[in-house]
Design a protein around this motif. Sequence first.
Motif, PDB file in Angstrom:
ATOM      1  N   LEU A   1      70.990  65.642  -6.303  1.00 17.43           N
ATOM      2  CA  LEU A   1      70.376  65.287  -5.030  1.00 17.43           C
ATOM      3  C   LEU A   1      69.247  66.239  -4.649  1.00 17.43           C
ATOM      4  CD1 LEU A   1      73.548  64.431  -2.906  1.00 17.43           C
ATOM      5  CD2 LEU A   1      71.924  62.821  -3.910  1.00 17.43           C
ATOM      6  N   GLY A   2      69.384  67.499  -5.009  1.00 19.18           N
ATOM      7  CA  GLY A   2      68.374  68.482  -4.630  1.00 19.18           C
ATOM      8  C   GLY A   2      68.706  69.850  -5.183  1.00 19.18           C
ATOM      9  N   PRO A   3      67.878  70.860  -4.868  1.00 23.06           N
ATOM     10  CA  PRO A   3      68.082  72.213  -5.412  1.00 23.06           C
ATOM     11  C   PRO A   3      69.381  72.839  -4.920  1.00 23.06           C
ATOM     12  CG  PRO A   3      65.888  71.967  -4.456  1.00 23.06           C
ATOM     13  CD  PRO A   3      66.676  70.772  -4.030  1.00 23.06           C
ATOM     14  N   PHE A   4      69.944  73.680  -5.753  1.00 28.24           N
ATOM     15  CA  PHE A   4      71.099  74.503  -5.403  1.00 28.24           C
ATOM     16  C   PHE A   4      70.625  75.953  -5.436  1.00 28.24           C
ATOM     17  CE2 PHE A   4      74.900  71.732  -5.751  1.00 28.24           C
ATOM     18  CZ  PHE A   4      75.747  72.424  -4.919  1.00 28.24           C
ATOM     19  N   PRO A   5      70.169  76.511  -4.311  1.00 23.59           N
ATOM     20  CA  PRO A   5      69.564  77.851  -4.348  1.00 23.59           C
ATOM     21  C   PRO A   5      70.562  79.004  -4.369  1.00 23.59           C
ATOM     22  CG  PRO A   5      69.483  76.981  -2.126  1.00 23.59           C
ATOM     23  CD  PRO A   5      70.078  75.891  -2.980  1.00 23.59           C
TER      24      PRO A   5
ATOM     25  N   GLY B   1      59.312  70.774  -5.459  1.00 25.86           N
ATOM     26  CA  GLY B   1      60.648  71.008  -4.932  1.00 25.86           C
ATOM     27  C   GLY B   1      60.760  72.353  -4.250  1.00 25.86           C
ATOM     28  N   LEU B   2      60.168  73.385  -4.863  1.00 24.86           N
ATOM     29  CA  LEU B   2      60.189  74.715  -4.263  1.00 24.86           C
ATOM     30  C   LEU B   2      59.400  74.735  -2.955  1.00 24.86           C
ATOM     31  CD1 LEU B   2      59.698  77.037  -7.372  1.00 24.86           C
ATOM     32  CD2 LEU B   2      61.826  76.438  -6.206  1.00 24.86           C
ATOM     33  N   ASP B   3      58.281  74.015  -2.906  1.00 26.12           N
ATOM     34  CA  ASP B   3      57.472  73.983  -1.685  1.00 26.12           C
ATOM     35  C   ASP B   3      58.252  73.363  -0.528  1.00 26.12           C
ATOM     36  OD1 ASP B   3      55.275  75.267  -2.742  1.00 26.12           O
ATOM     37  OD2 ASP B   3      54.255  73.415  -3.327  1.00 26.12           O
ATOM     38  N   ARG B   4      59.049  72.330  -0.824  1.00 29.28           N
ATOM     39  CA  ARG B   4      59.859  71.722   0.237  1.00 29.28           C
ATOM     40  C   ARG B   4      60.892  72.724   0.756  1.00 29.28           C
ATOM     41  NH1 ARG B   4      59.330  67.194  -3.179  1.00 29.28           N
ATOM     42  NH2 ARG B   4      61.332  67.578  -4.187  1.00 29.28           N
TER      43      ARG B   4
ATOM     44  N   ILE C   1      60.682  76.050   0.588  1.00 28.82           N
ATOM     45  CA  ILE C   1      59.966  77.123   1.278  1.00 28.82           C
ATOM     46  C   ILE C   1      59.540  76.676   2.674  1.00 28.82           C
ATOM     47  CG2 ILE C   1      57.794  78.439   1.256  1.00 28.82           C
ATOM     48  CD1 ILE C   1      58.124  78.468  -1.869  1.00 28.82           C
ATOM     49  N   THR C   2      59.060  75.444   2.792  1.00 33.75           N
ATOM     50  CA  THR C   2      58.666  74.917   4.096  1.00 33.75           C
ATOM     51  C   THR C   2      59.847  74.908   5.058  1.00 33.75           C
ATOM     52  OG1 THR C   2      56.929  73.544   3.127  1.00 33.75           O
ATOM     53  CG2 THR C   2      57.725  72.917   5.308  1.00 33.75           C
ATOM     54  N   SER C   3      61.007  74.504   4.574  1.00 30.95           N
ATOM     55  CA  SER C   3      62.203  74.487   5.418  1.00 30.95           C
ATOM     56  C   SER C   3      62.603  75.892   5.829  1.00 30.95           C
ATOM     57  CB  SER C   3      63.362  73.803   4.676  1.00 30.95           C
ATOM     58  OG  SER C   3      63.108  72.421   4.491  1.00 30.95           O
ATOM     59  N   MET C   4      62.555  76.840   4.918  1.00 29.66           N
ATOM     60  CA  MET C   4      62.912  78.222   5.241  1.00 29.66           C
ATOM     61  C   MET C   4      61.938  78.809   6.267  1.00 29.66           C
ATOM     62  SD  MET C   4      65.682  79.343   3.709  1.00 29.66           S
ATOM     63  CE  MET C   4      65.526  81.118   3.487  1.00 29.66           C
ATOM     64  N   ARG C   5      60.665  78.528   6.114  1.00 28.31           N
ATOM     65  CA  ARG C   5      59.679  79.029   7.074  1.00 28.31           C
ATOM     66  C   ARG C   5      59.907  78.412   8.454  1.00 28.31           C
ATOM     67  NH1 ARG C   5      55.499  81.947   4.820  1.00 28.31           N
ATOM     68  NH2 ARG C   5      54.301  81.677   6.746  1.00 28.31           N
TER      69      ARG C   5
END
Length: 525
Positions: free
Chosen positions: A98-102, A470-473, A475-479
């Motif tokens: 579904l998406g990244p697992f950070p 995917g990383l940009d999405r 990062i945008t959420s974290m910011r």
Amino acid sequence: MNAPNASGWRPAMGEAGDHELSLATASGDKGLALEEKLIFELGRPGTCGVDMDEPAGAVVPGLSRFLRKAAPALPGLSEPETVRHYTRLSRQNYAIDLGPFPLGSCTMKHNPRLNEKVARFPGFADVHPLAPQRTVRGAYEVINELAHWLIELTGMHGVAMTPKAGAHGELCGLLCIKAAIEARGEDRKIILVPESAHGTNPATAAFAGFGVENIPANADGRVDLDALLARLGPDVAGVMITNPNTCGLFERDMKAISDAVHAAGGYVYCDGANFNAVVGKVRPGDLGIDAMHINLHKTFSTPHGGGGPGSGPVVLSEALSPFGPLPFTAKDKDGVVHLVEEEDAVAYGHSQSFGRMAAFHGQMGMFTRALTYMLSHGADGLRQVAEDAVLNANYVLRSLEDVLSAPFAKAGPCMHEAMFSDDGLPDGFTTLDIAKGLIDEGFHPMTVYFPLVVHGAMLVEPTETESKDGLDRFITSMRSLAARARNSDPSLKTAPHHAPRRRLDETQAARKPVLTWKEAAAETA
């Protein structure tokens, strides 16, 4: 669980009437966001999904004492009801598809479906550990070929394939060290463990019968070399060091540490769980490592966690190889691979083996996936794995260091994971708020409050398989979350708002978890 319903959703005024709610709304359901009861709450007494005949014939003599006195307390559902229940639950679960697992230090990455297909080939998926050797030559070939590549990639002398997971591999390496010290007639009881090591390291050392002493980290998040050198002595059996370490940093003094430990008569164990950051770039054997486990389920494919079991082969130096566990595979002069057991150990230079780690010879599914991963990538592809993992982690680090505290941002490039903390957040906002807010953003939270060397730690491992988009999405959420905290947004303190459950009382959930279902007592008039 917050009122008015279990999902935390509040109907808008007029959606179902100001005072009248539909049955679905009242129960917490809306559209496809279903409020799922426990399976025991769904079941009905006396219901069974299959027809079962009454047992015929007498009970086998001697087994009557095992007969049940009452029917088992199982939920009564039909097959469609059971399937739908677990399917609905699965839709509430986050997954790597579904998406990244950070999660930091966990390497939750996409695993190629090719590897899954190969692992399910007949002869691999169906192989039985008690099958006669002549019928499973292909499986032994896979184990032997994988062992060869693990030795090549690490620059070590031998490898034990039987450990079942990372911590099991740690135990294997320490038992090798213990056997080697005993063979020298020495009594060394202390294992030194840096603060930046994985949490399983001190636990494993204690389980193996050693005393554990911590070595502090320096300001750069790496092992304090002076403190380690000062503690070495005749009672030290070795050091357990994670490299790259849990702060996501490469231990630049690794060779100096190994040389000093060897000079003091000890051995060096390296936790190789983060090998994906250096595979194809650095050979641990060249750094003086004596033993290192490799999590095949993290570095070389296999779904981590629920997709288990794991596999933790241990590569060994020439000094420790004679003490490695049995059994292991070997290829004869005629090219036939067979399994070496106790009766053949002397002929293969393993007369000092400490024994067995497992009843059989390892995890076939993990071996097949890992070898497929290696062969499909090749040497250049494995180097790119490390390069992409490090590139992605540094991209995350540099993209967020201006809005989140990054304690080791000036300690040089990070490796596979980026470290942040809640030090720069306004009073009242913590790492937990950022993690819960990520759920509303559609991401699984990163690892939080670990390692302990960083207050309010947020450990992010993007892995090599995430794209820049995917990383940009992420990062945008974290910011966005960092901005909400800086603006003292009260809704961040109660996140998540768009999850099946609202925020739990973390303390009560940890100290007083309800892990079993009990039927409610019948109401009395």
